[in-house]
Design a protein around this motif. Structure first.
Motif: not given
Length: 144
Positions: A117-123
């Motif tokens: 979730s953190a990586l998707i939000a950062a992208q």
């Protein structure tokens, strides 16, 4: 070699250990460590079954290590799946819980979901900020 013995060897002597604060927690930068905590549970080196979540140009890359693979096998010992960059958190939840449903480290489900979730939000591209509204004398035109 058993995973307990590997942890005993890696515990105090690892190049991935990060000690910033003497009284604080000990962190780790090893691949396969979802929480970046230096502990046996999250260790990517000591455990036979690990889940590695990383960023890639194709999206979020989830790599799992096959537990019965030979230690000499590198590429064939890993299973890789991708989550596209514009996918929602429901897709991330499905991918993260897929391995838990199969009995592959169900204790890492929440850590995997948090990392994905953190990586998707950062992208995601940030929304453009609305224009700032003038207030006070500037809004009236400064006629006073």
């Amino acid at each position: 070699m058993s995973s307990d013995l590997q942890w005993l060897l890696v515990r105090n002597n690892s190049s991935f250990i990060v000690k910033r604060v003497p009284e604080g927690p000990i962190f780790s930068r090893e691949p396969g460590n979802l929480r970046n905590l230096h502990s046996y549970k999250y260790s990517g080196l000591a455990n036979a079954k690990t889940i590695d979540v990383s960023d890639s140009p194709a999206g979020v890359k989830i790599t799992t290590r096959k537990p019965k693979a030979s230690p000499h096998a590198v590429a064939s010992a890993k299973a890789v799946s991708y989550i596209r960059p514009r996918s929602g958190t429901r897709r991330a939840l499905g991918i993260a819980s897929q391995s838990a449903k199969k009995g592959y480290r169900p204790d890492l489900r929440t850590a995997t979901l948090a990392r994905v979730s953190a990586l998707i939000a950062a992208q995601k591209e940030p929304k453009p900020l609305p224009p700032k509204k003038l207030r006070g004398k500037k809004a009236r035109g400064g006629l006073e």
